[in-house]
Design an enzyme around this catalytic site. Structure first.
Site, PDB file in Angstrom:
ATOM      1  N   SER A   1      24.040  -0.062  39.402  1.00  0.00           N
ATOM      2  CA  SER A   1      25.070  -0.733  38.609  1.00  0.00           C
ATOM      3  C   SER A   1      26.447  -0.165  38.963  1.00  0.00           C
ATOM      4  O   SER A   1      26.568   0.932  39.503  1.00  0.00           O
ATOM      5  CB  SER A   1      24.797  -0.522  37.131  1.00  0.00           C
TER       6      SER A   1
ATOM      7  N   CYS B   1      21.027  -8.495  42.619  1.00  0.00           N
ATOM      8  CA  CYS B   1      22.483  -8.400  42.690  1.00  0.00           C
ATOM      9  C   CYS B   1      23.055  -9.585  43.443  1.00  0.00           C
ATOM     10  O   CYS B   1      24.258  -9.805  43.440  1.00  0.00           O
ATOM     11  CB  CYS B   1      22.927  -7.086  43.317  1.00  0.00           C
TER      12      CYS B   1
END
Lengths: 503, 503, 503, 503
Positions: free
Chosen positions: A230, A285
């Site tokens: 992240s 992602c």
């Protein structure tokens, strides 16, 4: 109960409770939330042991001819193909994604290994004869030493394969710390690497949490760190690693928009969006989480087609490849995604399809969430500004391509994007001017193939060089430039106080 | 008194006391310590004005065909050659180095511009047909936006030319902050750039100090920072810039060792060392400041030859090119270097030649220091562990090549090094295994030529990519990868929830 | 009467009647057919003198550092820009093309010189460390020796600049034989090269005819020949040169088709075709001489628009840049083109616009021919199967893109082609599958820019490597691969009878 | 009796007497001269059948994504490793070389396949954004179509692997004609290729003689020919193939000199020469057949050491890997080599060791010849001017390195050479100035590794591009350059009659 331990110096330690004192943590199956193993969380001492092994293995490995280092990759590729089922079972059981999706992930990882077989070509330096009178100069791409990789839960097999095969092919040694939620596949693949011929210490795997991460980020022997996760952690990893004198690349979050032009084939675009938004529950992602339709007519049609397709989407346990979508990775993550959905409603978006409250017979305790579709999402809503990482697709409406591009260009992330159109000029304008690192034209998931490189822009990537492909060679090596002449010993040369040049 | 101001948006502001409120600081001639000008120190507001100009100029500049951007460089090269005397007078008057040495510096800068003419070639992306069925993929090296350069006093013309010509050739716009001690040449060269055709705002120069630097490091519009200077500042620049989301490369200090093998031609080696150690008063990050002789016999002979040559070395005002060495840059720096000499004596090194106390007739107030030669220096002495940046050459003695290499490899810096030998095997072993970024074999100052790249290892460089040459293209661009297909509109395509691969 | 002689060993021989016994031939102005000079036709002995000069100059030139060789190109570029008017007057007076068109030609030639400034980058060899234990290997791109160029009448300035600047930048020396019809510009440019600093013998120009050509093709000292001209001569040059042990590349004729899709902007397509078909009277190997319209509607509209535009096309003396088109190069060529027109009518094509019989007031004796437009041309007609090299545009009609592509793909030539469309998929299918070396999408004259390479397929090019750009570096150099190790002298090594490998 | 037939369109025809009417020819074991098989000699019709199969397979194969084509190579590598013994038995039985030497040959061939795995990287074209306003240009390396390879008896497994794997990886299809003396290994390897997944028609093998060769050289469908063999045939192949519009590269004979400097380690140099001169009976185009010693002292010592080592050299049947050298390939070739020895004696060279008349117990009918050593060979002797291709090492004596280099540089061949020295400057001077394509420094057989390219200079190679490695990619592809723009349809554009440039 199986303990998923560490692979240090060629030895697999399946006893997590080793001398170095690893703590143990449950590994669960997200489809049932039953405990299926214990992962050892390495202490600082254990990580340092792995680093020491990598450091010790480095000099001999560095000096092995490149072709010999690379030859191991051919054997590894064959072993991965042979053991694909085992690897993908590990992935599905720990992550939840559908088995066939895991097969796709693994195949991509294998393709990265195939590219690593190009290392003898990619490691070539640049040689110039006669940069001055009888002076030659050349550069070499020399290895860095011990490198480390810290990888995420969502691609437990593929992302490690972005990193260590190229790193070691370049002559480095490696310490990998996989996600502690999905540790088994990376460890098993590393074992296959040892079987393929990687010498002890060249590749090490430590499982762990922040303690292990911080040790890798700070230890002076570690020369480079690759991270995928992240954005907040990516930023932390990048600043900590570079602050401790290391090379670093840290890949973070994303918010990937698709733009649908009215001239696009809407049926195909909708179908493409289904896979890109809901495949792997959106826990990618590169997942498309926003579709910007140009014009209300296009938007209305798109919402209708998506609604129709969501209705027949199959959700269920990942081991059954007839399913399209499995569970989310953890109850906590499920709760977080549901929080975003609530926020979306709260902020005024229109929840066209609500996937909440889904119960899968036989898997009632699993972290299941059906596909969700929001319409009329606007730029400042939380569900647009933040990464959800779940099966939630947001429809935005724009009047023009430029308006859609402004939405994308002002977003904090810049990982991937795609455009659906038939018009060559529209495609060129979009791909040239969009501030995003990976662009698809009629390709919903524009993950570059293995002989290109992966990387986003803006807050999706901290670091100069992209992952895998050509950039990874440059990341895992440093340039040394040699300038050489051989003056005749009999000839007296004059002193030169001025700065040397070719003038 | 002339005021050296800023060049913003194509306009030279020679009035340092502008609306933006620059402070003024003396610029002195190090040969006399007389004040020869006032440099304007830009306020935050002035720097932001320059950044804004660069930002405004960016979109049009980025879209200009590369060949047109590069064409300006041909004109600039011609202008630099035409105005070489003026530029080098600026350098010598502000820095002190001998005029011919300044000419060498400028020539190197021009060579960097020549390399920039290769930009259309270097900016080529990689194109792959059929990465999948009728799918193509290619990468583009797109510009970053506004870039900044912060450059040191010791190469006031050359180091800026490492940076902004390639940066703008790649499509970026630029803000340069030269050293406030030696600001005139960089500013004058930038004016020539404007004359050559650089549009307003594409290249801006702000003079200043920490306030200007910090503004550049923090402003969100600045996408990348290149820095050359001392290691502590380099580290600060790198961490601050990267911490604010910028790409950065920061070149720091050095301690460059020459190793002299007994088989080398000692006369030529000694002559080479004279220039490499004392040229430009040793104020070069590539200066040889340590010579490690292998064997006492070699060391004794080397000390004797160097002593002999130092005796005839001419020190004096830099405008007289018959001199070999001019003054140090400032009284403070002279004092600092003298402090190192005192420490060397204190710690037990043998000061064979003492250059202190030198007075040049007519230039008695100048910062002069004669060449100094220490013998029997050992690794832990201050004069070995730290960068002196003055005309002080340290002789160390080692029994074997390996011992000499261990001294180098354990030093904190890793910028440059060289070896004198006639033996091919010795040269290969050294260049392969030395932990230094730039290596010379019988080349005392192994500064890579313009079509290779400049960069040290260890604490000599913070950042992944080297300066000028091929690496600079990569530094001043970011990769965008496009994957494109054109499906037939009539053909229905199936949904694909699995991760796409070539399997 | 001016004699256009030879430039040998740095000396311009303006006396064509030199000791070596050149014959003289008239040079005429095609706009008036008046004699404006005499060109010396070199004897075998004169050509051998030039080759000898080139051979003698080679060793020193080869050993000059590349950067120094290339530096001359910067000066040459400036001189060409300074003398552009003179050069273009030579072109227009001897060739007939409009002055502004000559300026475009010259600018392209200058762009080739700009690319040559990339030679230090392009000449880099590939260096591999540790191809075996402590064994390194690298390749160098070494020059060939004496190279020759034989260039056509239609681009008298540009085509020589495709050749010799890169050849000599790579370290070769050169003998150029320009077209004897348009000899002055190439000779004048070579003189500027000497002024720019090319040493005597490195670049030589001999004017001449077949005797000169054959001498160059056969002489053992000549290592490589580049040729541009018609296909029969290209084939002869290629086979003769390679049969005498030389490297060769020979660029021949063309028949370049444009395909116009119904979705194209027809106004812009017609405008683009006007320039591409009639610019320089169609005497360009990249001229569009056939337009294939898809569908009769598209064809009819196209014919109408072209007819309209032809009506206002200005034909006249090339020195007046308001003209769009000048005369053909010679009366004989005019007659040949008229013969093609007659054949077209004979074979059934519809001559929509007939440009024959054009008389330009004041230039009544010039080789003038107005623009001609044929419709309903079919594949087997002479005007389709053969190259006309005049202002004759043929319209063909096809029902589908595939049909148009079949026409192109089965033609003997494969130089250039272009497609007008707005559809990305159509463009990709065309550019992927068309059997032509240079393809334009909405670009009527797809001559690659200087940092790419020029070359057709099929009978448009004999040889492996294209002209200018990256391929030209490879053409003008040969690869040498060095494998090097430095065994310790004290260590006994075993005998190895087996074939060495990395196994 | 086994018939060695053809592999056409995926089917192995082991019946040589097929419809197409192949003639049959004996294949013998050179160690015994017993017949071990019959090879089918393809008629023109059979070869055309193979070409037709290749032509038919081309379109689909060309359009397969590169990564998929290349993936077959990984499987083929594994199959070759698995079946190495079988392949090497074929080699030894038909060629005579020692089994372990055959293993070295095969390993080299496998390394070529490994390099082919880099094809996705190597096939990347060059992409330029904005070569003009919103105009992009890129080049693609497209396949040629049907390619052919004609390979020699002495490396029956390796040389075919230089050719077809890269050719087909680039998207071509292939017809291989191996040597009819040693046909089995290439055919067997091709079968493994089919097993690995090469589709029918993509790779075809025809055995044959001149009829087959000529068919391949003349057939219009064949686009490119690679040949390895003797110089006269190479020249014929090159001129015939290029004369029929094909791309060609033809590798011919050699005379490879080693130069031994007095500073070299003579023991190691002598040992290295033993393997390089006598390995594979000297039947290698890279064999060292001449050693030039600098100075009589060096020469005398070298002769002594070689004489000593030759005395213990083991000659015998190749299946016993304890032997160093097997028989020559045929009785005719033995006779030819003996003729050279006689000529050497006749012309005045000193035959220090005479290997003639050797009889191996149990293999008395084999083509055996012991190692021969000539001293005092001079440049014009037949044994120096011509390639012997047998176990005959000639010692020449020179006073200086330059004299030795003159001998080499004036020789008709320029394949390989090597230098033994410890001096870096000597090595650099030699490698820079020697007119030979492959140079070893202390490496007796400088065959470039697989990621570099193989090729000699002068009469050792006809063609521009070297074999395998990077050059092979360029050989097996042709460049297509696309220039693309997408004008807005609403915008009227002006006509452009002038030649387009970036000016």
């Amino acid at each position: 109960m199986k303990v998923i331990g560490h692979l240090i110096n060629g030895t697999l330690n399946t006893d997590g409770d080793s001398a170095a004192g690893s703590r143990l943590q449950d590994v669960t199956n997200p489809s049932t939330n039953t405990i299926i193993g214990k992962v050892a969380l390495a202490s600082k001492a254990t990580v340092e042991e792995a680093i020491a092994a990598a450091q010790a293995a480095y000099p001999a490995w560095r000096n092995l001819p490149t072709a010999k280092r690379v030859r191991i990759m051919y054997r590894l590729k064959a072993l991965l193909e042979q053991h694909a089922n085992t690897i993908c079972e590990h992935i599905t059981r720990e992550h939840g994604k559908v088995f066939n999706d895991a097969m796709g992930e693994l195949q991509r990882g294998i393709e990265n290994i195939e590219y690593v077989c190009s290392a003898p070509e990619m490691l070539k330096g640049e040689h110039s004869r006669n940069v001055g009178p009888a002076i030659d100069s050349w550069s070499e791409l020399q290895p860095l030493g011990v490198c480390a990789g810290i990888t995420p839960f969502n691609f437990p097999a593929m992302v490690p394969l972005w990193m260590w095969p190229m790193a070691i092919a370049c002559g480095n040694t490696f310490v990998l710390k996989p996600s502690e939620r999905t540790p088994s596949s990376a460890l098993f693949i590393a074992e296959l690497g040892i079987e393929a011929g990687i010498p002890p210490g060249v590749l090490n795997v430590v499982n762990g949490d922040k303690e292990a991460v911080d040790t890798l980020l700070i230890d002076k022997r570690v020369q480079a760190v690759s991270f995928v996760g992240s954005t907040p952690i990516a930023e932390y990893v990048y600043s900590t690693a570079t602050g401790h004198g290391k090379r670093a690349q840290a890949f973070g979050g994303a918010k990937n928009h698709a733009v649908i032009m009215p001239d696009a084939d809407l049926d195909n675009a909708a179908t493409a969006l289904m896979g890109a938004a809901f495949g792997s529950c959106g826990e990618r992602c590169m997942a498309i989480s926003v579709a910007v339709a140009i014009g209300d007519k296009c938007a209305d049609a798109l919402v209708a087609k998506l609604t129709e397709q969501i209705a027949v989407l199959q959700v269920g346990d990942g081991m059954d490849s007839r399913n399209d979508m499995g569970p989310l990775v953890t109850p906590a993550h499920l709760k977080k995604v549901e929080g975003f959905i609530a926020a979306g409603i709260e902020e005024g978006a229109e929840l066209v399809v609500d996937g909440r409250g889904m119960k899968i017979p036989g898997y009632e305790r699993g972290n299941y969430l059906g596909a969700c579709l929001f319409d009329r999402v606007t730029p400042k809503m939380t569900i647009h500004s933040q990464e959800i990482f779940g099966p939630v697709l947001c429809i935005m409406r724009a009047d023009t391509l430029q308006e859609a591009m402004d939405i994308i260009n002002t977003h904090a992330y810049g990982n991937g994007t795609c455009l659906f159109t038939r018009d060559g000029g529209t495609a060129r304008y979009f791909s040239d001017n969009i501030k995003v690192g990976m662009v698809g034209i009629n390709v919903p998931l524009p993950v570059p193939v293995a002989h290109h490189s992966f990387g986003g822009w803006k807050r999706s990537l901290f670091g100069d060089l992209h992952a895998y492909g050509p950039d990874s060679v440059r990341f895992y090596t440093k340039r040394k430039t040699i300038t050489q002449r051989w003056p005749a010993s009999s000839q007296r040369e004059g002193v030169q106080f001025n700065f040397p040049s070719n003038g």
